[in-house]
Enzyme design. Sequence first.
Site, short mmCIF file in Angstrom:
data_model
loop_
_atom_site.label_atom_id
_atom_site.label_comp_id
_atom_site.label_asym_id
_atom_site.label_seq_id
_atom_site.Cartn_x
_atom_site.Cartn_y
_atom_site.Cartn_z
N HIS A 32 -2.00 -14.72 -8.36
CA HIS A 32 -0.71 -13.50 -7.54
C HIS A 32 0.11 -13.98 -6.28
CE1 HIS A 32 0.29 -9.92 -7.53
NE2 HIS A 32 0.53 -9.36 -6.50
N SER B 235 4.94 -8.79 -4.76
CA SER B 235 3.69 -7.74 -4.99
C SER B 235 5.11 -6.89 -4.88
CB SER B 235 2.84 -8.42 -4.20
OG SER B 235 1.38 -7.41 -4.74
N ASP C 154 -2.41 -14.01 -14.02
CA ASP C 154 -2.57 -13.59 -13.02
C ASP C 154 -3.00 -12.14 -13.05
OD1 ASP C 154 -2.01 -11.88 -10.49
OD2 ASP C 154 0.18 -11.96 -10.97
#
Length: 266
Positions: free
Chosen positions: A245, A95, A217
């Site tokens: 995610h 991320s 996602d």
Amino acid sequence: MSARIRNNVRVVGAVDGPVVMLAHGFGCDQTLWRSVTDILAPVFRVVLFDHVGSGASDPSAWDADKYAPLEAYVDDIVDIVRELDLHDVTFVGHSVASMMGVLAVQAAPERFDKLFLLTPSPRYIDDGDYRGGFSREDIDELLESLDSNYLGWSASMAPIVVNAPDRPDLENMWTASFCRTDPECARVFARTTFLSDNRADLAGVALPTMIVDCARDSLAPPQVGRYVHEHIAGSALKTLDASGHCPHVTEPEQTAEAIAAFVRSS
């Protein structure tokens, strides 16, 4: 303060194996890499750490002004690899830590060998033709909700982030990780994450790069992975048949296999 103490650094696995550094994203800590680490450790030397303000990092190192920009986290990553005298590192960032990796490999190219970006997003907010997945109003509401009800926010976000309705234990794992973070630190890190724009930094990546995203996602939808792929020259893109995610939590075998294959590739 040493980086090892400040960032709660742990090094596990094969002493002489290729070095893989695992960096967690917002709302997480190094414990969410547990299953991936167990798979990689027999062959690889795995470096784990917590960003300042997260997990078991040293609370005395936290400074809200210092850690408002992403670059402070990047400096910590570079400090860790230098203090441990690591070379030929494959940096794996999840991320927002993906963008930390993009910046770290440019700040200390002599230390890194490859870059693995797991569900990356260089910008979460839509901007003209760029589709990040959120409007500015969406992000403002998300941040306001986090400010007003920290624990409630984590509970409501877990199903979205993890997206494993048949595995409540995984949602609970993410929520527990989030709740280990001091609320004040989380509020700062949330703004660093969701208001960042690192699109211009992608062109500066000169290392072999693998981008791995998930087919379903909502935080970093597939068009974001394609954008990162298109803007890092020579990069590869792999989309997992996975939801959510956090594939390192929900699909650790697939994630670890992708990391291992990339490290071994020429």
